[in-house]
Write a protein that holds these residues in place. Structure first.
Motif, PDB file in Angstrom:
ATOM      1  N   PRO A  46      28.567  45.420  51.990  1.00 39.73           N
ATOM      2  CA  PRO A  46      29.294  44.541  50.868  1.00 39.73           C
ATOM      3  C   PRO A  46      29.038  45.532  49.603  1.00 39.73           C
ATOM      4  N   VAL A  47      30.151  45.192  48.697  1.00 35.11           N
ATOM      5  CA  VAL A  47      30.071  45.999  47.397  1.00 35.11           C
ATOM      6  C   VAL A  47      29.851  44.890  46.276  1.00 35.11           C
ATOM      7  N   VAL A  48      29.179  45.323  45.378  1.00 35.28           N
ATOM      8  CA  VAL A  48      28.965  44.302  44.136  1.00 35.28           C
ATOM      9  C   VAL A  48      29.911  44.686  43.173  1.00 35.28           C
ATOM     10  N   VAL A  49      30.849  43.885  42.931  1.00 34.27           N
ATOM     11  CA  VAL A  49      31.970  44.326  41.889  1.00 34.27           C
ATOM     12  C   VAL A  49      31.572  43.967  40.714  1.00 34.27           C
ATOM     13  N   ASP A  50      31.052  42.601  40.398  1.00 35.31           N
ATOM     14  CA  ASP A  50      30.720  42.381  39.112  1.00 35.31           C
ATOM     15  C   ASP A  50      29.386  41.319  39.220  1.00 35.31           C
ATOM     16  N   ASP A  51      28.367  41.653  38.732  1.00 32.31           N
ATOM     17  CA  ASP A  51      27.281  40.965  38.530  1.00 32.31           C
ATOM     18  C   ASP A  51      26.618  40.855  36.934  1.00 32.31           C
ATOM     19  N   ALA A  52      27.492  40.817  36.278  1.00 34.11           N
ATOM     20  CA  ALA A  52      27.036  40.829  34.794  1.00 34.11           C
ATOM     21  C   ALA A  52      26.530  39.254  34.556  1.00 34.11           C
ATOM     22  N   ILE A  53      25.784  39.254  33.599  1.00 32.82           N
ATOM     23  CA  ILE A  53      25.057  38.092  33.147  1.00 32.82           C
ATOM     24  C   ILE A  53      26.112  37.149  33.028  1.00 32.82           C
ATOM     25  N   GLY A  54      25.860  35.769  33.509  1.00 33.58           N
ATOM     26  CA  GLY A  54      26.852  34.613  33.446  1.00 33.58           C
ATOM     27  C   GLY A  54      27.359  34.655  34.734  1.00 33.58           C
ATOM     28  N   SER A  55      28.552  33.909  34.940  1.00 34.06           N
ATOM     29  CA  SER A  55      29.004  33.761  36.174  1.00 34.06           C
ATOM     30  C   SER A  55      30.559  34.379  36.003  1.00 34.06           C
ATOM     31  N   GLN A  56      30.676  34.989  37.191  1.00 39.07           N
ATOM     32  CA  GLN A  56      32.178  35.836  37.517  1.00 39.07           C
ATOM     33  C   GLN A  56      32.714  34.998  38.331  1.00 39.07           C
ATOM     34  N   GLN A  57      34.013  34.634  38.233  1.00 38.73           N
ATOM     35  CA  GLN A  57      34.794  33.792  39.224  1.00 38.73           C
ATOM     36  C   GLN A  57      36.092  34.402  39.489  1.00 38.73           C
ATOM     37  N   ARG A  58      36.580  33.713  40.386  1.00 41.56           N
ATOM     38  CA  ARG A  58      38.290  33.939  40.907  1.00 41.56           C
ATOM     39  C   ARG A  58      38.383  35.576  41.101  1.00 41.56           C
ATOM     40  N   PRO A  59      37.863  35.960  42.227  1.00 40.79           N
ATOM     41  CA  PRO A  59      38.154  37.341  42.428  1.00 40.79           C
ATOM     42  C   PRO A  59      39.476  37.667  43.022  1.00 40.79           C
ATOM     43  N   ALA A  60      40.290  38.800  42.778  1.00 43.28           N
ATOM     44  CA  ALA A  60      41.657  39.286  43.425  1.00 43.28           C
ATOM     45  C   ALA A  60      41.479  40.522  43.709  1.00 43.28           C
ATOM     46  N   VAL A  61      42.342  40.742  44.781  1.00 39.65           N
ATOM     47  CA  VAL A  61      42.317  42.031  45.518  1.00 39.65           C
ATOM     48  C   VAL A  61      43.552  42.244  46.124  1.00 39.65           C
ATOM     49  N   ALA A  62      44.210  43.711  45.971  1.00 35.26           N
ATOM     50  CA  ALA A  62      45.589  43.915  46.174  1.00 35.26           C
ATOM     51  C   ALA A  62      45.258  45.343  46.671  1.00 35.26           C
ATOM     52  N   PRO A  63      46.284  45.903  47.586  1.00 36.50           N
ATOM     53  CA  PRO A  63      46.292  47.380  48.198  1.00 36.50           C
ATOM     54  C   PRO A  63      46.802  48.087  46.890  1.00 36.50           C
ATOM     55  N   ALA A  64      46.362  49.330  47.038  1.00 34.07           N
ATOM     56  CA  ALA A  64      46.859  50.315  46.046  1.00 34.07           C
ATOM     57  C   ALA A  64      48.349  50.657  46.222  1.00 34.07           C
ATOM     58  N   ALA A  65      48.917  51.329  45.292  1.00 34.82           N
ATOM     59  CA  ALA A  65      50.379  51.874  45.552  1.00 34.82           C
ATOM     60  C   ALA A  65      50.545  52.703  46.801  1.00 34.82           C
ATOM     61  N   ASN A  66      49.462  53.449  47.015  1.00 35.35           N
ATOM     62  CA  ASN A  66      49.442  54.419  48.130  1.00 35.35           C
ATOM     63  C   ASN A  66      48.966  53.937  49.408  1.00 35.35           C
ATOM     64  N   GLY A  67      48.750  52.443  49.542  1.00 38.43           N
ATOM     65  CA  GLY A  67      48.256  51.753  50.646  1.00 38.43           C
ATOM     66  C   GLY A  67      46.878  51.608  51.038  1.00 38.43           C
ATOM     67  N   GLY A  68      46.269  52.161  50.093  1.00 46.80           N
ATOM     68  CA  GLY A  68      44.694  52.336  49.987  1.00 46.80           C
ATOM     69  C   GLY A  68      44.180  50.911  49.473  1.00 46.80           C
ATOM     70  N   THR A  69      42.979  50.599  49.450  1.00 49.93           N
ATOM     71  CA  THR A  69      42.389  49.515  48.695  1.00 49.93           C
ATOM     72  C   THR A  69      41.177  50.003  47.851  1.00 49.93           C
TER      73      THR A  69
END
Length: 91
Positions: A68-91
């Protein structure tokens, strides 16, 4: 579920590195034509109420790909992640 809507694993796939003792919610998923990426909001312990955003790549066969990759672990709460494929098909 596969991109076609078929259930890949009726028992589910554990994605969070912390196991079932944590709270994971607000999940989002995308498919790049080869793998899925699940982004999720995770509370790593019952005593730490801050929430972090993680992501995990999953093969089309339902196997975890890498760690797993930590995307955001800044102080406080991070909420509502969103992910989409890149224009070239990658993520």
């Amino acid at each position: 579920m596969s991109h076609a809507g078929a259930v890949l694993d009726p028992n589910g796939i554990e994605v969070t590195p912390y196991g079932v003792a944590t709270t994971s919610h607000d999940n989002d998923v995308t498919f790049d034509g080869t793998n899925y990426v699940v982004a999720y909001n995770d509370q790593p312990s019952e005593t730490n109420f801050e929430q972090d955003i993680h992501a995990q790549r999953i093969s089309s066969a339902g196997a975890l790909v890498g760690a797993p990759v930590v995307v955001d672990d800044a102080i406080g709460s991070q909420q509502r992640p969103a992910v989409a494929p890149a224009a070239n098909g990658g993520t």
